[in-house]
Design a protein around this motif. Structure first.
Motif, PDB file in Angstrom:
ATOM      1  N   GLY A 269      37.793  -1.300 -15.946  1.00 48.02           N
ATOM      2  CA  GLY A 269      37.141  -1.192 -14.708  1.00 48.02           C
ATOM      3  C   GLY A 269      35.934  -0.539 -14.744  1.00 48.02           C
ATOM      4  N   GLY A 270      35.483  -0.182 -13.245  1.00 46.03           N
ATOM      5  CA  GLY A 270      34.235   0.621 -13.132  1.00 46.03           C
ATOM      6  C   GLY A 270      32.793   0.056 -12.605  1.00 46.03           C
ATOM      7  N   PHE A 271      32.718  -0.987 -12.924  1.00 44.88           N
ATOM      8  CA  PHE A 271      31.201  -1.767 -12.860  1.00 44.88           C
ATOM      9  C   PHE A 271      31.129  -1.716 -11.160  1.00 44.88           C
ATOM     10  N   VAL A 272      29.874  -1.485 -10.945  1.00 44.68           N
ATOM     11  CA  VAL A 272      29.383  -1.184  -9.582  1.00 44.68           C
ATOM     12  C   VAL A 272      28.372  -2.461  -8.934  1.00 44.68           C
ATOM     13  N   LEU A 273      29.180  -3.545  -8.159  1.00 42.22           N
ATOM     14  CA  LEU A 273      28.335  -4.523  -8.007  1.00 42.22           C
ATOM     15  C   LEU A 273      28.514  -4.964  -6.555  1.00 42.22           C
ATOM     16  N   THR A 274      27.520  -5.752  -5.853  1.00 38.88           N
ATOM     17  CA  THR A 274      27.869  -6.253  -4.586  1.00 38.88           C
ATOM     18  C   THR A 274      28.835  -7.650  -4.661  1.00 38.88           C
ATOM     19  N   THR A 275      29.284  -8.023  -3.703  1.00 38.83           N
ATOM     20  CA  THR A 275      30.052  -9.171  -3.594  1.00 38.83           C
ATOM     21  C   THR A 275      29.366 -10.312  -3.690  1.00 38.83           C
ATOM     22  N   MET A 276      27.971 -10.501  -3.596  1.00 35.98           N
ATOM     23  CA  MET A 276      27.213 -11.445  -3.797  1.00 35.98           C
ATOM     24  C   MET A 276      26.825 -11.461  -5.271  1.00 35.98           C
ATOM     25  N   ASP A 277      26.668 -10.341  -5.735  1.00 34.66           N
ATOM     26  CA  ASP A 277      26.728 -10.230  -7.424  1.00 34.66           C
ATOM     27  C   ASP A 277      27.683 -10.690  -8.032  1.00 34.66           C
ATOM     28  N   MET A 278      28.889 -10.578  -7.603  1.00 34.21           N
ATOM     29  CA  MET A 278      30.342 -11.045  -8.255  1.00 34.21           C
ATOM     30  C   MET A 278      30.277 -12.632  -7.992  1.00 34.21           C
ATOM     31  N   SER A 279      29.755 -13.012  -6.966  1.00 36.00           N
ATOM     32  CA  SER A 279      29.697 -14.534  -6.667  1.00 36.00           C
ATOM     33  C   SER A 279      28.752 -15.074  -7.760  1.00 36.00           C
ATOM     34  N   ARG A 280      27.540 -14.444  -8.236  1.00 38.88           N
ATOM     35  CA  ARG A 280      26.630 -14.814  -8.792  1.00 38.88           C
ATOM     36  C   ARG A 280      27.295 -14.997 -10.224  1.00 38.88           C
ATOM     37  N   VAL A 281      27.982 -14.183 -10.847  1.00 40.43           N
ATOM     38  CA  VAL A 281      28.462 -13.947 -11.983  1.00 40.43           C
ATOM     39  C   VAL A 281      29.579 -15.160 -12.382  1.00 40.43           C
ATOM     40  N   ILE A 282      30.403 -15.313 -11.244  1.00 39.62           N
ATOM     41  CA  ILE A 282      31.653 -16.490 -11.583  1.00 39.62           C
ATOM     42  C   ILE A 282      30.748 -17.735 -11.280  1.00 39.62           C
ATOM     43  N   THR A 283      29.750 -17.935 -10.576  1.00 43.07           N
ATOM     44  CA  THR A 283      29.151 -19.162 -10.279  1.00 43.07           C
ATOM     45  C   THR A 283      28.424 -19.476 -11.499  1.00 43.07           C
ATOM     46  N   TYR A 284      27.546 -18.418 -11.934  1.00 47.20           N
ATOM     47  CA  TYR A 284      26.690 -19.050 -13.387  1.00 47.20           C
ATOM     48  C   TYR A 284      27.737 -19.081 -14.480  1.00 47.20           C
ATOM     49  N   LEU A 285      28.838 -18.215 -14.667  1.00 47.95           N
ATOM     50  CA  LEU A 285      29.825 -18.752 -15.784  1.00 47.95           C
ATOM     51  C   LEU A 285      30.384 -19.877 -15.399  1.00 47.95           C
ATOM     52  N   ALA A 286      30.713 -20.492 -14.525  1.00 51.13           N
ATOM     53  CA  ALA A 286      31.140 -21.698 -14.270  1.00 51.13           C
ATOM     54  C   ALA A 286      30.393 -22.820 -14.283  1.00 51.13           C
ATOM     55  N   GLU A 287      29.217 -22.800 -13.767  1.00 50.52           N
ATOM     56  CA  GLU A 287      28.242 -23.790 -13.613  1.00 50.52           C
ATOM     57  C   GLU A 287      27.071 -24.020 -14.770  1.00 50.52           C
ATOM     58  N   LYS A 288      26.994 -22.926 -15.563  1.00 55.37           N
ATOM     59  CA  LYS A 288      25.799 -23.028 -16.477  1.00 55.37           C
ATOM     60  C   LYS A 288      26.266 -22.813 -17.803  1.00 55.37           C
ATOM     61  N   ASP A 289      25.303 -22.638 -18.936  1.00 58.00           N
ATOM     62  CA  ASP A 289      25.811 -22.318 -20.067  1.00 58.00           C
ATOM     63  C   ASP A 289      25.091 -21.055 -20.606  1.00 58.00           C
ATOM     64  N   ILE A 290      24.233 -20.505 -19.498  1.00 57.32           N
ATOM     65  CA  ILE A 290      23.264 -19.404 -19.996  1.00 57.32           C
ATOM     66  C   ILE A 290      24.078 -18.071 -20.355  1.00 57.32           C
ATOM     67  N   ILE A 291      25.340 -18.229 -19.841  1.00 61.40           N
ATOM     68  CA  ILE A 291      26.228 -17.128 -20.128  1.00 61.40           C
ATOM     69  C   ILE A 291      26.955 -17.283 -21.465  1.00 61.40           C
ATOM     70  N   LEU A 292      27.894 -18.467 -21.222  1.00 60.11           N
ATOM     71  CA  LEU A 292      28.738 -18.677 -22.279  1.00 60.11           C
ATOM     72  C   LEU A 292      28.493 -20.185 -22.484  1.00 60.11           C
ATOM     73  N   SER A 293      28.622 -20.679 -23.733  1.00 61.07           N
ATOM     74  CA  SER A 293      28.721 -22.043 -24.203  1.00 61.07           C
ATOM     75  C   SER A 293      30.126 -22.561 -23.467  1.00 61.07           C
ATOM     76  N   ASP A 294      29.847 -23.942 -23.476  1.00 63.57           N
ATOM     77  CA  ASP A 294      31.039 -24.569 -23.071  1.00 63.57           C
ATOM     78  C   ASP A 294      32.331 -24.436 -23.977  1.00 63.57           C
ATOM     79  N   ASN A 295      32.248 -24.329 -25.260  1.00 65.13           N
ATOM     80  CA  ASN A 295      33.176 -24.196 -26.228  1.00 65.13           C
ATOM     81  C   ASN A 295      33.963 -22.756 -26.013  1.00 65.13           C
ATOM     82  N   LYS A 296      33.022 -21.547 -25.623  1.00 63.96           N
ATOM     83  CA  LYS A 296      33.574 -20.405 -25.527  1.00 63.96           C
ATOM     84  C   LYS A 296      34.180 -20.237 -23.936  1.00 63.96           C
ATOM     85  N   LYS A 297      33.765 -21.057 -23.130  1.00 64.35           N
ATOM     86  CA  LYS A 297      34.282 -21.001 -21.848  1.00 64.35           C
ATOM     87  C   LYS A 297      35.720 -21.813 -21.966  1.00 64.35           C
ATOM     88  N   LEU A 298      35.815 -22.897 -22.666  1.00 65.75           N
ATOM     89  CA  LEU A 298      36.942 -23.511 -23.093  1.00 65.75           C
ATOM     90  C   LEU A 298      38.009 -22.393 -23.787  1.00 65.75           C
TER      91      LEU A 298
END
Length: 384
Positions: A269-298
Protein backbone atom coordinates in the motif's frame (compact mmCIF):
# COMPACT_ATOMS: atom_id res chain seq x y z
CA UNK A 1 -27.34 -0.87 -34.46
CA UNK A 2 -28.59 1.56 -37.15
CA UNK A 3 -26.80 1.46 -40.51
CA UNK A 4 -25.98 4.91 -41.85
CA UNK A 5 -26.55 3.90 -45.48
CA UNK A 6 -29.24 1.79 -47.12
CA UNK A 7 -28.56 -1.93 -46.96
CA UNK A 8 -28.81 -3.85 -50.19
CA UNK A 9 -29.16 -7.63 -50.10
CA UNK A 10 -28.96 -10.12 -52.91
CA UNK A 11 -32.40 -11.72 -52.89
CA UNK A 12 -32.08 -15.50 -53.22
CA UNK A 13 -35.41 -16.02 -51.49
CA UNK A 14 -38.43 -13.74 -51.64
CA UNK A 15 -40.04 -12.77 -48.31
CA UNK A 16 -43.03 -11.03 -49.82
CA UNK A 17 -45.21 -10.92 -46.77
CA UNK A 18 -42.69 -9.58 -44.28
CA UNK A 19 -41.14 -7.03 -46.61
CA UNK A 20 -44.35 -6.00 -48.44
CA UNK A 21 -42.75 -7.00 -51.73
CA UNK A 22 -45.18 -8.53 -54.22
CA UNK A 23 -42.61 -10.28 -56.39
CA UNK A 24 -38.91 -10.81 -56.85
CA UNK A 25 -36.56 -12.35 -59.27
CA UNK A 26 -33.41 -14.38 -58.72
CA UNK A 27 -30.40 -12.10 -58.62
CA UNK A 28 -32.50 -8.98 -58.09
CA UNK A 29 -31.25 -6.38 -55.59
CA UNK A 30 -33.95 -5.47 -53.11
CA UNK A 31 -33.98 -2.18 -51.19
CA UNK A 32 -34.91 -2.98 -47.58
CA UNK A 33 -36.70 -0.47 -45.37
CA UNK A 34 -34.62 1.26 -42.70
CA UNK A 35 -33.74 1.29 -39.92
CA UNK A 36 -32.80 -2.33 -39.27
CA UNK A 37 -32.27 -2.93 -35.53
CA UNK A 38 -30.24 -5.70 -33.96
CA UNK A 39 -30.85 -7.36 -30.62
CA UNK A 40 -27.30 -6.58 -29.49
CA UNK A 41 -26.76 -4.53 -26.35
CA UNK A 42 -24.38 -1.60 -26.20
CA UNK A 43 -22.54 -0.07 -23.26
CA UNK A 44 -23.64 3.41 -22.11
CA UNK A 45 -21.19 5.38 -19.96
CA UNK A 46 -23.93 7.78 -18.83
CA UNK A 47 -25.93 4.90 -17.33
CA UNK A 48 -22.81 3.44 -15.71
CA UNK A 49 -22.15 6.82 -14.09
CA UNK A 50 -25.75 7.19 -12.92
CA UNK A 51 -25.85 3.72 -11.37
CA UNK A 52 -22.55 4.28 -9.59
CA UNK A 53 -23.74 7.56 -8.13
CA UNK A 54 -26.98 5.99 -6.92
CA UNK A 55 -24.99 3.45 -4.90
CA UNK A 56 -22.50 5.95 -3.45
CA UNK A 57 -25.10 8.08 -1.67
CA UNK A 58 -23.96 8.74 1.88
CA UNK A 59 -20.26 9.23 1.21
CA UNK A 60 -18.75 12.53 2.35
CA UNK A 61 -16.90 12.56 -0.93
CA UNK A 62 -16.16 10.33 -3.90
CA UNK A 63 -14.44 10.61 -7.25
CA UNK A 64 -14.44 8.32 -10.26
CA UNK A 65 -13.28 8.26 -13.86
CA UNK A 66 -14.77 6.04 -16.57
CA UNK A 67 -12.77 5.38 -19.71
CA UNK A 68 -14.06 3.68 -22.85
CA UNK A 69 -11.99 2.65 -25.83
CA UNK A 70 -8.96 4.48 -24.47
CA UNK A 71 -10.67 7.82 -23.84
CA UNK A 72 -12.19 9.45 -20.77
CA UNK A 73 -15.94 9.08 -21.28
CA UNK A 74 -17.21 10.43 -17.95
CA UNK A 75 -16.11 11.63 -14.53
CA UNK A 76 -17.77 12.42 -11.23
CA UNK A 77 -16.63 14.28 -8.12
CA UNK A 78 -19.02 14.71 -5.22
CA UNK A 79 -18.80 16.21 -1.75
CA UNK A 80 -15.73 17.21 0.19
CA UNK A 81 -12.24 15.88 0.76
CA UNK A 82 -11.28 17.31 4.15
CA UNK A 83 -12.64 18.90 7.30
CA UNK A 84 -11.62 22.21 5.76
CA UNK A 85 -14.28 21.71 3.12
CA UNK A 86 -11.94 21.08 0.18
CA UNK A 87 -14.16 20.25 -2.76
CA UNK A 88 -14.05 16.78 -4.24
CA UNK A 89 -11.93 16.51 -7.38
CA UNK A 90 -10.55 13.72 -9.57
CA UNK A 91 -7.26 15.65 -9.56
CA UNK A 92 -6.78 15.67 -5.78
CA UNK A 93 -4.39 13.15 -4.25
CA UNK A 94 -5.31 10.13 -2.14
CA UNK A 95 -3.35 7.28 -0.63
CA UNK A 96 -4.45 4.56 -3.03
CA UNK A 97 -3.96 1.89 -0.34
CA UNK A 98 -3.79 -1.67 -1.68
CA UNK A 99 -4.26 -0.59 -5.29
CA UNK A 100 -0.49 -0.15 -4.83
CA UNK A 101 -0.25 -3.96 -5.06
CA UNK A 102 -1.19 -3.85 -8.73
CA UNK A 103 1.59 -1.34 -9.40
CA UNK A 104 4.01 -3.59 -7.50
CA UNK A 105 2.92 -6.68 -9.46
CA UNK A 106 3.28 -4.91 -12.81
CA UNK A 107 6.79 -3.74 -11.90
CA UNK A 108 7.83 -7.24 -10.79
CA UNK A 109 6.47 -8.75 -14.02
CA UNK A 110 8.70 -6.40 -16.00
CA UNK A 111 11.59 -8.63 -14.87
CA UNK A 112 10.02 -11.88 -16.03
CA UNK A 113 12.81 -12.29 -18.56
CA UNK A 114 15.16 -12.78 -15.60
CA UNK A 115 12.92 -15.07 -13.54
CA UNK A 116 9.84 -17.26 -13.75
CA UNK A 117 6.86 -16.70 -11.49
CA UNK A 118 7.61 -20.18 -10.12
CA UNK A 119 11.21 -19.38 -9.21
CA UNK A 120 12.08 -19.24 -5.51
CA UNK A 121 12.46 -15.80 -3.96
CA UNK A 122 15.42 -16.69 -1.71
CA UNK A 123 18.20 -15.43 -4.00
CA UNK A 124 16.43 -12.08 -4.41
CA UNK A 125 16.09 -11.20 -0.74
CA UNK A 126 18.91 -9.19 0.91
CA UNK A 127 21.76 -11.55 1.79
CA UNK A 128 22.25 -9.72 5.10
CA UNK A 129 18.81 -10.89 6.26
CA UNK A 130 18.29 -14.09 8.16
CA UNK A 131 16.20 -16.05 5.61
CA UNK A 132 14.38 -19.09 6.93
CA UNK A 133 14.29 -22.05 4.54
CA UNK A 134 10.47 -21.83 4.45
CA UNK A 135 10.71 -18.27 3.13
CA UNK A 136 13.63 -18.90 0.77
CA UNK A 137 11.60 -21.63 -0.97
CA UNK A 138 8.55 -19.45 -1.55
CA UNK A 139 7.86 -18.59 -5.19
CA UNK A 140 7.04 -15.26 -6.78
CA UNK A 141 3.66 -16.70 -7.75
CA UNK A 142 2.86 -17.50 -4.09
CA UNK A 143 3.59 -13.93 -3.02
CA UNK A 144 1.66 -12.41 -5.93
CA UNK A 145 -1.38 -14.60 -5.24
CA UNK A 146 -1.36 -14.48 -1.41
CA UNK A 147 -0.78 -18.23 -1.18
CA UNK A 148 2.58 -18.09 0.63
CA UNK A 149 1.29 -18.99 4.08
CA UNK A 150 2.55 -15.62 5.36
CA UNK A 151 0.13 -13.88 7.68
CA UNK A 152 0.06 -10.31 8.98
CA UNK A 153 -0.30 -6.78 7.70
CA UNK A 154 2.70 -4.86 9.04
CA UNK A 155 4.95 -3.59 6.26
CA UNK A 156 7.74 -1.86 8.18
CA UNK A 157 11.30 -3.02 7.56
CA UNK A 158 11.37 -4.70 10.96
CA UNK A 159 8.22 -6.65 10.05
CA UNK A 160 9.70 -7.78 6.75
CA UNK A 161 12.97 -8.87 8.34
CA UNK A 162 11.10 -10.73 11.08
CA UNK A 163 8.90 -12.47 8.49
CA UNK A 164 11.90 -13.49 6.37
CA UNK A 165 13.57 -15.18 9.31
CA UNK A 166 10.54 -17.04 10.65
CA UNK A 167 9.17 -20.52 9.97
CA UNK A 168 5.88 -20.58 8.07
CA UNK A 169 3.35 -22.68 9.98
CA UNK A 170 0.17 -21.63 8.17
CA UNK A 171 -1.12 -23.55 5.13
CA UNK A 172 -0.20 -22.20 1.71
CA UNK A 173 -3.77 -21.39 0.82
CA UNK A 174 -5.18 -18.00 -0.07
CA UNK A 175 -4.91 -15.53 2.81
CA UNK A 176 -4.58 -11.84 2.05
CA UNK A 177 -1.44 -10.35 3.61
CA UNK A 178 0.19 -6.99 2.90
CA UNK A 179 3.59 -8.53 3.66
CA UNK A 180 3.46 -10.64 0.49
CA UNK A 181 3.70 -7.51 -1.65
CA UNK A 182 5.78 -5.39 0.73
CA UNK A 183 8.60 -7.92 0.37
CA UNK A 184 8.95 -6.73 -3.23
CA UNK A 185 10.22 -3.44 -1.83
CA UNK A 186 13.38 -5.40 -1.02
CA UNK A 187 13.43 -7.60 -4.13
CA UNK A 188 12.59 -5.32 -7.06
CA UNK A 189 15.80 -3.26 -6.63
CA UNK A 190 17.83 -6.49 -6.68
CA UNK A 191 15.94 -7.82 -9.70
CA UNK A 192 16.77 -4.56 -11.44
CA UNK A 193 20.51 -4.49 -10.72
CA UNK A 194 21.94 -7.18 -8.45
CA UNK A 195 25.49 -5.80 -8.58
CA UNK A 196 24.53 -2.31 -7.43
CA UNK A 197 22.24 -3.88 -4.85
CA UNK A 198 25.10 -5.98 -3.46
CA UNK A 199 27.44 -2.98 -3.32
CA UNK A 200 24.87 -0.83 -1.50
CA UNK A 201 24.14 -3.63 0.95
CA UNK A 202 27.86 -3.94 1.69
CA UNK A 203 28.70 -0.22 1.85
CA UNK A 204 25.70 1.27 3.68
CA UNK A 205 24.58 0.93 7.26
CA UNK A 206 21.32 -0.90 7.97
CA UNK A 207 19.03 2.14 8.08
CA UNK A 208 20.65 3.80 5.06
CA UNK A 209 20.42 0.58 3.04
CA UNK A 210 16.74 0.21 3.89
CA UNK A 211 16.06 3.78 2.77
CA UNK A 212 17.99 3.11 -0.44
CA UNK A 213 15.81 0.05 -1.16
CA UNK A 214 12.66 2.08 -0.47
CA UNK A 215 13.79 4.81 -2.82
CA UNK A 216 14.76 2.34 -5.55
CA UNK A 217 11.44 0.54 -5.32
CA UNK A 218 9.54 3.82 -5.71
CA UNK A 219 11.83 4.94 -8.55
CA UNK A 220 11.29 1.72 -10.49
CA UNK A 221 7.50 1.75 -10.07
CA UNK A 222 7.63 5.34 -11.30
CA UNK A 223 9.74 4.36 -14.31
CA UNK A 224 7.85 1.23 -15.37
CA UNK A 225 4.25 2.06 -14.47
CA UNK A 226 3.58 5.68 -13.57
CA UNK A 227 5.71 7.50 -16.14
CA UNK A 228 4.63 5.08 -18.87
CA UNK A 229 1.04 6.01 -18.07
CA UNK A 230 1.83 9.63 -18.91
CA UNK A 231 1.90 10.74 -15.27
CA UNK A 232 4.40 13.04 -13.58
CA UNK A 233 6.54 12.31 -10.54
CA UNK A 234 4.69 10.51 -7.75
CA UNK A 235 5.64 8.87 -4.48
CA UNK A 236 4.38 7.47 -1.20
CA UNK A 237 4.20 10.71 0.77
CA UNK A 238 1.21 13.10 0.95
CA UNK A 239 1.34 16.06 -1.42
CA UNK A 240 1.16 19.16 0.75
CA UNK A 241 -2.13 21.01 0.43
CA UNK A 242 -3.47 18.65 -2.26
CA UNK A 243 -4.10 15.34 -0.47
CA UNK A 244 -7.57 14.45 0.81
CA UNK A 245 -8.06 13.27 4.36
CA UNK A 246 -9.74 10.08 5.55
CA UNK A 247 -13.23 11.13 6.73
CA UNK A 248 -16.16 9.68 8.62
CA UNK A 249 -19.77 9.81 7.43
CA UNK A 250 -22.95 11.51 8.57
CA UNK A 251 -24.76 11.65 10.91
CA UNK A 252 -21.56 11.59 12.98
CA UNK A 253 -19.94 14.97 13.45
CA UNK A 254 -17.43 15.56 10.64
CA UNK A 255 -13.96 14.31 11.51
CA UNK A 256 -10.87 13.74 9.41
CA UNK A 257 -7.34 12.36 9.71
CA UNK A 258 -4.51 13.28 7.35
CA UNK A 259 -2.22 10.71 5.78
CA UNK A 260 1.30 10.03 6.98
CA UNK A 261 4.43 9.43 4.91
CA UNK A 262 4.53 5.82 3.64
CA UNK A 263 7.90 6.04 1.89
CA UNK A 264 9.49 3.43 4.16
CA UNK A 265 6.37 1.21 4.21
CA UNK A 266 5.33 1.15 0.54
CA UNK A 267 4.73 -1.99 -1.53
CA UNK A 268 1.51 -3.49 -0.21
CA UNK A 269 0.00 0.00 0.00
CA UNK A 270 1.05 3.59 0.21
CA UNK A 271 1.38 5.18 -3.22
CA UNK A 272 -0.22 8.63 -3.41
CA UNK A 273 -1.98 9.28 -6.72
CA UNK A 274 -5.00 11.17 -7.98
CA UNK A 275 -8.10 9.35 -9.14
CA UNK A 276 -7.25 10.53 -12.64
CA UNK A 277 -3.78 9.03 -12.20
CA UNK A 278 -5.32 5.69 -11.26
CA UNK A 279 -7.51 5.93 -14.33
CA UNK A 280 -4.49 6.48 -16.54
CA UNK A 281 -2.69 3.47 -15.05
CA UNK A 282 -5.56 1.02 -15.56
CA UNK A 283 -6.36 2.43 -19.00
CA UNK A 284 -2.77 2.32 -20.24
CA UNK A 285 -2.40 -1.19 -18.85
CA UNK A 286 -5.57 -2.39 -20.59
CA UNK A 287 -5.29 -0.49 -23.86
CA UNK A 288 -1.58 -0.32 -24.66
CA UNK A 289 1.51 -2.52 -24.51
CA UNK A 290 3.83 0.22 -23.24
CA UNK A 291 3.46 -1.01 -19.63
CA UNK A 292 3.18 -4.77 -20.16
CA UNK A 293 3.22 -6.94 -23.25
CA UNK A 294 0.06 -8.81 -24.18
CA UNK A 295 1.64 -12.10 -23.04
CA UNK A 296 2.45 -10.70 -19.61
CA UNK A 297 -1.01 -9.17 -19.30
CA UNK A 298 -2.49 -12.57 -20.12
CA UNK A 299 -0.27 -14.15 -17.45
CA UNK A 300 -1.38 -11.51 -14.97
CA UNK A 301 -5.06 -12.16 -15.68
CA UNK A 302 -4.79 -15.96 -15.85
CA UNK A 303 -3.11 -16.31 -12.46
CA UNK A 304 -4.59 -13.16 -10.89
CA UNK A 305 -1.19 -11.64 -10.24
CA UNK A 306 -1.87 -8.28 -8.64
CA UNK A 307 -5.64 -8.67 -8.94
CA UNK A 308 -7.93 -9.35 -5.97
CA UNK A 309 -11.23 -8.53 -7.69
CA UNK A 310 -12.07 -10.96 -10.48
CA UNK A 311 -15.72 -11.65 -11.28
CA UNK A 312 -18.08 -12.20 -14.21
CA UNK A 313 -19.95 -9.24 -15.68
CA UNK A 314 -21.95 -8.54 -18.81
CA UNK A 315 -19.77 -9.53 -21.74
CA UNK A 316 -17.04 -11.43 -19.88
CA UNK A 317 -14.77 -11.06 -16.85
CA UNK A 318 -13.73 -7.99 -14.85
CA UNK A 319 -10.27 -7.68 -13.27
CA UNK A 320 -9.23 -5.19 -10.63
CA UNK A 321 -7.86 -4.40 -7.20
CA UNK A 322 -9.42 -2.64 -4.27
CA UNK A 323 -7.88 -0.77 -1.38
CA UNK A 324 -9.01 0.39 2.04
CA UNK A 325 -7.49 2.38 4.88
CA UNK A 326 -8.94 3.54 8.16
CA UNK A 327 -7.94 5.16 11.42
CA UNK A 328 -9.35 3.58 14.55
CA UNK A 329 -10.45 6.84 16.16
CA UNK A 330 -12.28 5.23 19.08
CA UNK A 331 -9.67 2.50 19.63
CA UNK A 332 -12.13 -0.38 19.28
CA UNK A 333 -9.83 -2.51 17.08
CA UNK A 334 -12.43 -2.68 14.32
CA UNK A 335 -14.17 -0.38 11.89
CA UNK A 336 -17.27 1.20 13.39
CA UNK A 337 -19.24 4.44 13.58
CA UNK A 338 -16.99 7.44 14.10
CA UNK A 339 -13.86 5.96 12.53
CA UNK A 340 -12.41 7.62 9.44
CA UNK A 341 -11.14 6.01 6.27
CA UNK A 342 -11.22 5.60 2.51
CA UNK A 343 -11.69 3.01 -0.21
CA UNK A 344 -10.14 2.84 -3.67
CA UNK A 345 -10.61 0.63 -6.71
CA UNK A 346 -9.34 0.13 -10.24
CA UNK A 347 -11.17 -2.17 -12.66
CA UNK A 348 -10.93 -3.23 -16.28
CA UNK A 349 -14.14 -4.53 -17.83
CA UNK A 350 -15.09 -6.10 -21.15
CA UNK A 351 -15.86 -3.81 -24.11
CA UNK A 352 -12.72 -1.78 -23.34
CA UNK A 353 -14.21 -0.06 -20.29
CA UNK A 354 -12.08 0.91 -17.28
CA UNK A 355 -12.91 2.52 -13.94
CA UNK A 356 -10.94 4.28 -11.20
CA UNK A 357 -12.81 5.03 -7.99
CA UNK A 358 -11.97 6.77 -4.70
CA UNK A 359 -14.32 7.11 -1.73
CA UNK A 360 -12.78 9.27 0.98
CA UNK A 361 -15.05 8.33 3.88
CA UNK A 362 -16.26 5.25 5.77
CA UNK A 363 -19.16 4.39 8.04
CA UNK A 364 -19.54 1.35 10.30
CA UNK A 365 -18.84 -1.16 7.52
CA UNK A 366 -16.84 -1.26 4.32
CA UNK A 367 -18.75 -0.69 1.12
CA UNK A 368 -18.90 -3.71 -1.16
CA UNK A 369 -17.17 -1.91 -4.02
CA UNK A 370 -17.06 -5.06 -6.16
CA UNK A 371 -20.82 -5.45 -5.87
CA UNK A 372 -21.39 -1.75 -6.51
CA UNK A 373 -19.40 -1.62 -9.74
CA UNK A 374 -20.65 -4.99 -11.01
CA UNK A 375 -24.29 -3.95 -10.59
CA UNK A 376 -23.64 -0.58 -12.21
CA UNK A 377 -21.71 -2.02 -15.14
CA UNK A 378 -24.26 -4.75 -15.86
CA UNK A 379 -27.08 -2.19 -15.79
CA UNK A 380 -25.25 0.02 -18.29
CA UNK A 381 -25.91 -2.33 -21.22
CA UNK A 382 -29.01 -1.51 -23.19
CA UNK A 383 -30.58 -2.43 -26.52
CA UNK A 384 -30.55 0.30 -29.13
Amino acid sequence: MKPSTPVKLLAAVCFAASLSITSCKKGELIQLPLPIKSNDKVFKSAIFKQKLQEQLVGARGYQFVITHKGQVSDTAAFGIGSVNGDRSSVNAFVNIASVTKTLTAITALKYLDAFSIDNEIGPWLPSSWNRHADVRKLTFRQLLTHTSGIRGSGTSWSSLISTAGAKIDSPKTYAYSNINFALFRAMIPKLHDSITFRNQEYDLGTTAFQSWMSGEYIRLVQAYVISRSGIGQRGCAPVAGRTFQMLNEAPSRLNGVSHTDWTEFCGGGGFVLTTMDMSRVITYLAEKDIILSDNKKLLMDTYRLGWNRVFPVEGGMAYGHGGALYSDVNQSDSLDVGDVGLQTLIMKFPARVQLALSINSVDSTWRNTSGIVKAAFDAAWVKE
